[in-house]
Design an enzyme around this catalytic site. Structure first.
Site, PDB file in Angstrom:
ATOM      1  N   LYS A 172      53.368  19.402   8.077  1.00 58.48           N
ATOM      2  CA  LYS A 172      52.625  18.441   7.243  1.00 58.48           C
ATOM      3  C   LYS A 172      51.702  17.580   8.099  1.00 58.48           C
ATOM      4  CE  LYS A 172      52.624  15.452   3.356  1.00 58.48           C
ATOM      5  NZ  LYS A 172      53.305  14.898   2.210  1.00 58.48           N
ATOM      6  N   ASN A 214      50.094  21.129  -2.427  1.00 58.57           N
ATOM      7  CA  ASN A 214      50.351  21.001  -3.865  1.00 58.57           C
ATOM      8  C   ASN A 214      50.794  22.328  -4.477  1.00 58.57           C
ATOM      9  OD1 ASN A 214      49.480  18.367  -3.584  1.00 58.57           O
ATOM     10  ND2 ASN A 214      47.363  18.853  -4.176  1.00 58.57           N
ATOM     11  N   HIS A 243      62.126  16.422  -9.032  1.00 56.46           N
ATOM     12  CA  HIS A 243      60.805  16.860  -8.573  1.00 56.46           C
ATOM     13  C   HIS A 243      60.872  18.215  -7.852  1.00 56.46           C
ATOM     14  CE1 HIS A 243      56.735  16.771  -7.091  1.00 56.46           C
ATOM     15  NE2 HIS A 243      57.166  16.829  -5.842  1.00 56.46           N
ATOM     16  N   LYS A 271      50.415   9.218   1.060  1.00 54.07           N
ATOM     17  CA  LYS A 271      50.178   9.169  -0.386  1.00 54.07           C
ATOM     18  C   LYS A 271      51.184   8.215  -1.002  1.00 54.07           C
ATOM     19  CE  LYS A 271      48.077  13.601  -1.577  1.00 54.07           C
ATOM     20  NZ  LYS A 271      48.281  14.886  -2.283  1.00 54.07           N
ATOM     21  N   GLU A 278      42.553  15.095   1.250  1.00 54.00           N
ATOM     22  CA  GLU A 278      42.565  16.259   0.355  1.00 54.00           C
ATOM     23  C   GLU A 278      41.165  16.588  -0.146  1.00 54.00           C
ATOM     24  OE1 GLU A 278      46.228  16.259  -2.057  1.00 54.00           O
ATOM     25  OE2 GLU A 278      44.981  17.194  -3.602  1.00 54.00           O
TER      26      GLU A 278
HETATM   27  N1  GLY Z   1      52.997  15.973  -1.322  1.00 53.11           N
HETATM   28  C1  GLY Z   1      51.697  16.454  -1.151  1.00 53.11           C
HETATM   29  C2  GLY Z   1      50.878  15.687  -0.189  1.00 53.11           C
HETATM   30  O1  GLY Z   1      51.366  14.809   0.478  1.00 53.11           O
HETATM   31  O2  GLY Z   1      49.707  15.952  -0.058  1.00 53.11           O
END
Ligand code: GLY
Length: 305
Positions: A231, A250, A271, A147, A241
């Site tokens: 992740k 999120n 943040h 992202k 997403e």
């Molecule tokens: N920080 C949220 C994502 O990378 O989807």
């Protein structure tokens, strides 16, 4: 490529890229980055604080490699994720004669990574970039998953692109010069991985979170590896997403982004601080809606203090 570095691969529709996690990687980066240097030069985008604190470590490795590092320094802070800074960055990259075959290195926190990644995604219809994240938040979240983007008047990250880096080099010792407030901000994203689907990891955070914040290297490496692995799994399942899995990342961010917008993306609220408050608010709302027991929010509030 360093034989000793621990490696996690992120798979996506267009292929896969490695994330290396190893203390001392900044110092050894020249060995990994040399193949990406065209005409014996490498363009590094950083901010003034990171360049002052960590730039010398990066330069040492390149000194003997015959590769010139060309730094482009952008403003510090979330406000650098703006149209004006993006335009200036693009103009400077073009002035340097960057071609699609060049690789741009993002050396800094989430702001530098998001901004550089977005610039790389649109320059010459897409250049390669590599992330060397230097904040805890960037190491455990924003450098992973492709992202990129900037903030606009209407909200955070509303303009951007999915553009994966060619590689991510994570050096946990980069955090040694990071102010504690920034470490705590990044830690919120680590706790998030426990809260969204790994109760065992949240238990680990309850036991070892203080060590992560205090600077214990083993604890930091464990937290970074666990977060990046979590992740990478989610990104592989739901890169864009669209199926819901990545939305989990999120968690707390809807409230968090609203708070950041309210404070005009300034230094009043980092943040991760906004996300920590957002996660507590999300738990509170879940109790109100009757979809969560009261003991869970109490535990989360107690952990964040
Ligand atoms: N920080 C949220 C994502 O990378 O989807």
């Amino acid at each position: 490529m360093l034989a000793c570095a621990s490696r996690i691969d992120v798979e996506h529709a267009g292929g896969a890229y490695p994330i290396f996690i190893e203390p001392g990687l900044i110092h050894a980066a020249a060995e990994m980055l040399a193949p990406y240097a065209r005409n014996d030069r490498l363009i590094i985008v950083s901010d003034g604080q990171v360049w002052a604190a960590q730039g010398p470590r990066l330069r040492i490795g390149f000194a003997g490699a015959g590769i010139a590092l060309i730094p482009i320094i952008v403003a510090v802070g979330e406000q650098a994720k703006s149209w004006s800074v993006l335009i200036n960055l693009i103009d400077r990259l073009i002035a340097l004669g960057v071609e699609r075959t060049d690789t741009i290195v993002a050396f800094g926190g989430g702001v530098v990574g998001d901004l550089t990644g977005f610039a790389a995604s649109i320059l010459k219809r897409g250049c390669t970039y590599i992330q060397i994240p230097t904040t805890l938040l960037a190491q455990v979240d924003s450098s992973v998953g492709g992202k990129t983007g900037i903030n606009v008047q209407a909200g955070k990250n509303l303009v951007g692109a999915f553009h994966h880096p060619a590689a991510v080099l994570i050096d946990p010792t980069a955090l040694d010069t990071l102010p504690e407030r920034q470490v705590k901000s990044g830690y919120a994203e680590i706790v998030k991985y426990g809260l969204i689907g790994d109760a065992g990891f949240f238990n680990w955070c309850e036991a070892h979170g203080h060590a992560v914040i205090a600077g214990d290297l083993e604890a930091r490496i464990h937290a970074i590896r666990a977060s990046v692995a979590a992740k990478a799994r989610i990104v592989a399942e739901d890169e864009r997403e669209t199926s819901g899995a990545r939305q989990l990342l999120n968690f707390g961010h809807t409230f968090g982004h609203a708070l950041e917008a309210e404070t005009r993306f300034g230094s009043a609220l980092l943040h991760g601080e906004a996300v920590a408050i957002g996660m507590k608010l999300a738990f509170g709302l879940s109790v109100e809606l009757g979809i969560c027991g009261k003991e869970d929010p109490d535990r989360v509030s107690e952990h964040f203090g």
